[in-house]
Design a protein around this motif. Sequence first.
Motif, short mmCIF file in Angstrom:
data_model
loop_
_atom_site.label_atom_id
_atom_site.label_comp_id
_atom_site.label_asym_id
_atom_site.label_seq_id
_atom_site.Cartn_x
_atom_site.Cartn_y
_atom_site.Cartn_z
N UNK A 1 -14.29 -12.38 -28.87
CA UNK A 1 -13.83 -11.55 -28.01
C UNK A 1 -14.17 -11.92 -26.68
N UNK A 2 -15.52 -12.24 -26.32
CA UNK A 2 -15.91 -12.35 -24.97
C UNK A 2 -15.50 -13.49 -24.30
N UNK A 3 -15.25 -14.75 -25.30
CA UNK A 3 -14.50 -16.05 -24.79
C UNK A 3 -13.14 -16.00 -24.18
N UNK A 4 -12.32 -15.35 -25.21
CA UNK A 4 -10.82 -15.45 -24.97
C UNK A 4 -10.97 -14.16 -23.55
N UNK A 5 -11.45 -13.13 -23.53
CA UNK A 5 -11.46 -12.16 -22.36
C UNK A 5 -11.88 -13.05 -21.03
N UNK A 6 -12.95 -13.71 -21.26
CA UNK A 6 -13.52 -14.38 -20.00
C UNK A 6 -12.63 -15.50 -19.58
N UNK B 1 -4.58 -10.92 -30.81
CA UNK B 1 -5.97 -10.25 -30.50
C UNK B 1 -6.65 -10.63 -29.17
N UNK B 2 -5.54 -11.01 -28.14
CA UNK B 2 -6.60 -11.35 -27.09
C UNK B 2 -5.98 -10.39 -25.89
N UNK B 3 -7.16 -9.78 -25.18
CA UNK B 3 -6.76 -8.84 -23.93
C UNK B 3 -6.50 -9.90 -22.86
#
Lengths: 311, 288
Positions: free
Chosen positions: B91-96, B32-34
């Motif tokens: 979401x925001x943290x893994x994406x960043x 579940x990580x982009x």
Amino acid sequence: MTRAHLALLVLIAVVASLPLFGGAYALRVGTMACMYAIFALSWNVVGGFAGYPSFATAAFFGLGAYATGILLSKGVSLSVALAGTLMASFLLAAALGAVLLRLRGHYFAIASLSLVEVFRELVNNATDLTGGGMGLNIPLASGSGILADATFFFYAMWGLLVLTALVVIAVSVSKLGFGLNCIRQNETAANMVGLNATLYKSIAFGLSACFVGSAGGIYAAWVHYIDPSDVFDILYSVKPIVMALVGGLGSPLGVVCGAFLYLGLEEVVWRNYIQIHSGVLGVLIIILLLFLPHGLISLRWAMFWRKVKHV
Amino acid sequence: MLAVQVLINALVLGCLYACIAIGFSLVWGVLNVINLIHGSFIVLGAYLAWGAYQWAHVSPWYALLIAAPLFFAFGYLLQRLLLNRVISAPVLVTLTLTFGLDLILNNAMIYYFKADYRKLTLSPPTGSVSLFDVVVPVDRLIATAAALALTGLLYLLLRRSKVGRAIVAVRLDRDAAVLMGVDVKSIYAIAFGLGAALAGCAGVLMALIFPISPLTSSAYLGKAFVVCVLGGLGSVSGALAGGVLLALVEGIGSVYLGPAHATTLSFVLLIIFLVVRPQGLVGRKGFE
């Protein structure tokens, strides 16, 4: 209005005194600082209050820059062009938000990211209006000397920052801010108690876009030349997120502090490591996320004292 | 004949798109990580193929064999050392975080290889086959076959091997997998490593066909996004279906609207799919 809000307004007021201290460089950095603070505050409305990870900042920045640029080259005055850009960005973003904000999490992040690409392509292909990849030359707005020009654009950006801060503070203490907070915590529940989540989210998305759009307009008038790869830079979407993470999500004072700190870091890194600046930026992002995931606001001085005693 | 040519091109290009997207889709589906580094992994793989051919005359087929373990190890370590620490964050943290990693990798590539475009030219050239009026370059055909083979290999791995079943189990229900004795942390790392290995191999194949530059990484990433959303997350057949659909839309779009609008068209398709059918062409459960 809380103490943090007052502190924010005081901080912004202090920034206004910048022209007293110096020449063109201080003014340039000051203008960028105001622009970044506008980005961070605007992003915070939809990212911090409502909890939707938006990557659309660059899309509306570029769109605003082009809207104002085209209006200016058609002979419209700067203030009218900016007001038009503000309204148009708000309406367009609210309409887009009504569709895109039905998505959540990753899906919303990607959809908002793809907005940047779509707008860039559209601008690139509408050669007659925008000059396409050749870029758009924008006539001088005031043209009364370099320093006077710099001062003018600094105060224009600062004025917009004040407006943004006032609106964001008003939102955070209003029913809208409360509603967005509910949506962030549990959207389904918020819907069930009769909150019109779609309307709230659309307004939030519109607000997060309109000031960024106007900032793009001022930027375009300031630099006199824009091209799609410049104003639709995906980094404009990511920077506000980093600033908000630096400062602490959801707090207007925190994100503005984050913006200023980020700009400071960027200036130092740019000046010293011109070739590897984006790599250094990446390292900073990673260190920040791994060691300080809740931003500077989570730092408590007491924490250090305890550690020192422990040692 | 034009229609047949467009169709053949779409099939060929679609398989390559699927190969670009499949590792991205795996990571997104399981962790579940982009994974925003994916595009840079692909470009790095392309440089590996280019360098191996240029300096050591290693043909791209052997470069595939070098790239796969190297990228697997790289991805495995990256997940274990960095990503694992924030995997449960919003979401925001893994994406960043992956964005930060991408900045570093991409900047390093620009620094070492410069932003110039390079091209891997095989000597002697492979030429092209033509049947009636339909022309297909041989190197594209070979790359397509290799891309299909890679996709098939991943499918078999997920269906037949113990590790593969564990990956599917974690994707379907993380908590139940834990109860069944699956070591989720190492499965995450293996899935990320596989994603990186597939990206590296896709890069080697891309080097055969397209010019190489660090600047193209975002284009690959964009394709991976679109294919992933069109096909459905973490599904092998979905990636193939999504890849061919995207290639078809781009091909038809370029014929009727001009090539300048191909990207817009694909993103419009993306947004339509996101809104109307976010689970993609092939549903969202499992890899089958």
